[in-house]
Design a protein around this motif. Structure first.
Motif, PDB file in Angstrom:
ATOM      1  N   LEU A  71       0.826  -1.211   0.000  1.00  0.00           N
ATOM      2  CA  LEU A  71       0.000   0.000   0.000  1.00  0.00           C
ATOM      3  C   LEU A  71       0.864   1.267   0.000  1.00  0.00           C
ATOM      4  N   LYS A  75       0.662   4.097  -2.900  1.00  0.00           N
ATOM      5  CA  LYS A  75       0.353   5.496  -2.586  1.00  0.00           C
ATOM      6  C   LYS A  75       1.511   6.426  -2.941  1.00  0.00           C
ATOM      7  N   ALA A 113      -3.169   2.962   8.688  1.00  0.00           N
ATOM      8  CA  ALA A 113      -4.293   3.071   7.757  1.00  0.00           C
ATOM      9  C   ALA A 113      -4.689   4.535   7.547  1.00  0.00           C
ATOM     10  N   LEU A 118      -6.715   5.479   3.597  1.00  0.00           N
ATOM     11  CA  LEU A 118      -7.499   4.414   2.975  1.00  0.00           C
ATOM     12  C   LEU A 118      -8.993   4.663   3.143  1.00  0.00           C
ATOM     13  N   GLU A 122     -11.160  -0.320   2.149  1.00  0.00           N
ATOM     14  CA  GLU A 122      -9.742  -0.703   2.191  1.00  0.00           C
ATOM     15  C   GLU A 122      -9.213  -0.635   3.618  1.00  0.00           C
ATOM     16  N   PHE A 123      -9.674   0.353   4.366  1.00  0.00           N
ATOM     17  CA  PHE A 123      -9.280   0.519   5.765  1.00  0.00           C
ATOM     18  C   PHE A 123      -9.605  -0.765   6.537  1.00  0.00           C
ATOM     19  N   PHE A 126      -7.419  -3.695   5.477  1.00  0.00           N
ATOM     20  CA  PHE A 126      -6.076  -3.533   6.022  1.00  0.00           C
ATOM     21  C   PHE A 126      -6.041  -3.929   7.502  1.00  0.00           C
TER      22      PHE A 126
END
Length: 173
Positions: A71, A75, A113, A118, A122-123, A126
């Motif tokens: 991730l 990002k 996170a 996110l 997605e949060f 994760f």
């Protein structure tokens, strides 16, 4: 920046969503091994072991450190940018990456996170890689979810809202 309107909105959010939930019994609950819905009952230890291995294989996810690094790269963040935005010590970040199956505290996973910004889906995925989830029966989890849904990524702001709600703030592990 946290203001009185945001605090009022957070209070309303918590009032609408806060739920006390009962914990289902560990044995005799609704969880079933694969095949149970078709009436298949393992009659030997070997069959049960195979079913369990299949279940684990189907439900296993990438380790926390692997997901974190993937991730971060997606990002476009440098390692130092990520751990500083998450208020995580450089030594801890290094330990997470080099320890294989490191299991962070929930607050640490949440901090990463947030630093990764996110979206809520997605949060949640994760957090699951670290073995956690946000719960409607936890005020602090509702505050965190509120912040994610309102794209409040700065940990100082999240901590201010946690503090205002009488909850433990996110801090270094």
């Amino acid at each position: 920046m946290v203001n009185e309107t945001l605090i009022t909105e957070l209070r309303d959010y918590i009032k609408k969503r806060y739920r006390l939930v009962s914990i289902p019994p560990i044995f005799g609950g609704t969880a079933k091994l694969p095949g149970a819905e078709r009436g298949i009952r393992p009659n030997a230890f070997g069959e049960a072991a195979e079913l369990l291995a299949s279940f684990v294989k189907q439900n296993r996810h990438e380790p926390f450190a692997f997901t974190l690094e993937k991730l971060r790269e997606e990002k476009g963040l440098k390692p130092a940018e990520l751990y500083k935005q998450a208020w995580i010590d450089k030594r801890l970040y290094s330990k997470i990456l080099t320890s294989g199956n490191y299991k962070p505290k929930k607050e640490t996973a949440i901090a990463f996170a947030l630093a990764l910004q996110l979206p809520i889906t997605e949060f949640n995925k994760f957090l699951k890689t670290a073995g956690f989830a946000l719960s409607d029966s936890s005020i602090s989890d509702l505050v965190v979810r509120f912040c994610v849904e309102h794209e409040l990524w700065d940990i100082a702001d999240v901590n201010a809202l946690l503090f205002e709600s009488g909850q433990k703030v996110l801090c270094r592990e």
